[in-house]
Design a protein around this motif. Structure first.
Motif, PDB file in Angstrom:
ATOM      1  N   THR A 181       1.033  -0.661  -0.032  1.00 52.27           N
ATOM      2  CA  THR A 181      -0.260   0.056   0.116  1.00 52.27           C
ATOM      3  C   THR A 181       0.719   1.176  -0.256  1.00 52.27           C
ATOM      4  O   THR A 181       1.371   1.596   1.631  1.00 52.27           O
TER       5      THR A 181
ATOM      6  N   ARG B  35      -0.735   6.790  -4.598  1.00 49.02           N
ATOM      7  CA  ARG B  35      -0.827   6.569  -5.969  1.00 49.02           C
ATOM      8  C   ARG B  35       0.238   6.565  -6.985  1.00 49.02           C
ATOM      9  O   ARG B  35       0.050   5.854  -7.719  1.00 49.02           O
TER      10      ARG B  35
ATOM     11  N   THR C 278      -1.495  -1.958 -10.698  1.00 52.03           N
ATOM     12  CA  THR C 278      -2.273  -1.621  -9.640  1.00 52.03           C
ATOM     13  C   THR C 278      -3.598  -1.307  -9.433  1.00 52.03           C
ATOM     14  O   THR C 278      -4.580  -1.772 -10.718  1.00 52.03           O
ATOM     15  N   HIS C 279      -4.067  -1.440  -8.362  1.00 51.28           N
ATOM     16  CA  HIS C 279      -4.732  -2.201  -7.240  1.00 51.28           C
ATOM     17  C   HIS C 279      -6.201  -0.845  -6.789  1.00 51.28           C
ATOM     18  O   HIS C 279      -5.007   0.253  -5.552  1.00 51.28           O
ATOM     19  N   GLN C 280      -7.310   0.206  -7.027  1.00 55.55           N
ATOM     20  CA  GLN C 280      -7.955   0.899  -6.273  1.00 55.55           C
ATOM     21  C   GLN C 280      -7.555  -0.398  -4.574  1.00 55.55           C
ATOM     22  O   GLN C 280      -8.259  -1.146  -5.135  1.00 55.55           O
ATOM     23  N   PRO C 281      -7.809   0.413  -3.234  1.00 58.54           N
ATOM     24  CA  PRO C 281      -7.735  -0.478  -2.038  1.00 58.54           C
ATOM     25  C   PRO C 281      -9.621  -0.244  -1.460  1.00 58.54           C
ATOM     26  O   PRO C 281     -10.369   0.643  -2.180  1.00 58.54           O
ATOM     27  N   PRO C 282     -10.067  -1.707  -1.475  1.00 56.58           N
ATOM     28  CA  PRO C 282     -11.517  -2.114  -1.324  1.00 56.58           C
ATOM     29  C   PRO C 282     -12.589  -1.355  -0.337  1.00 56.58           C
ATOM     30  O   PRO C 282     -13.744  -0.677   0.580  1.00 56.58           O
TER      31      PRO C 282
ATOM     32  N   ARG D  10     -11.513   3.111   2.132  1.00 56.70           N
ATOM     33  CA  ARG D  10     -10.949   3.877   2.635  1.00 56.70           C
ATOM     34  C   ARG D  10      -9.165   4.019   3.287  1.00 56.70           C
ATOM     35  O   ARG D  10      -9.467   3.713   4.615  1.00 56.70           O
TER      36      ARG D  10
END
Length: 76
Positions: free
Chosen positions: A21, A24, A38-42, A44
């Motif tokens: 983590t 970005r 890359t992936h968006q975290p599930p 906030r």
């Protein structure tokens, strides 16, 4: 795992099954240059503070003043 510097994370992730983590912009840079995705975290994630430290003798040195101001603007 702890690393001494953010820039060492990309090669470690690229060569292992680890994930990280990280900010970005850094992740996107690694995605362009290394075999990572890359992936968006599930969820906030909380923000974090970025601090600058320097020796007092550089308080008024023009190049240092410019660099600190530029970094402050980038991270504000």
């Amino acid at each position: 795992m702890k690393v001494g510097h953010f820039l060492s994370i990309g090669p470690i992730v690229a060569e292992t099954d680890f994930l990280a983590t990280i900010p970005r912009n850094l992740a996107l840079s690694f995605e362009r240059t290394l075999n990572v995705r890359t992936h968006q975290p599930p969820l906030r994630l909380p923000s974090y503070a970025v601090s600058q430290y320097w020796h007092a003798r550089f308080n008024k040195e023009a190049g240092s003043v410019w660099l600190r101001a530029t970094l402050k603007q980038l991270f504000s």
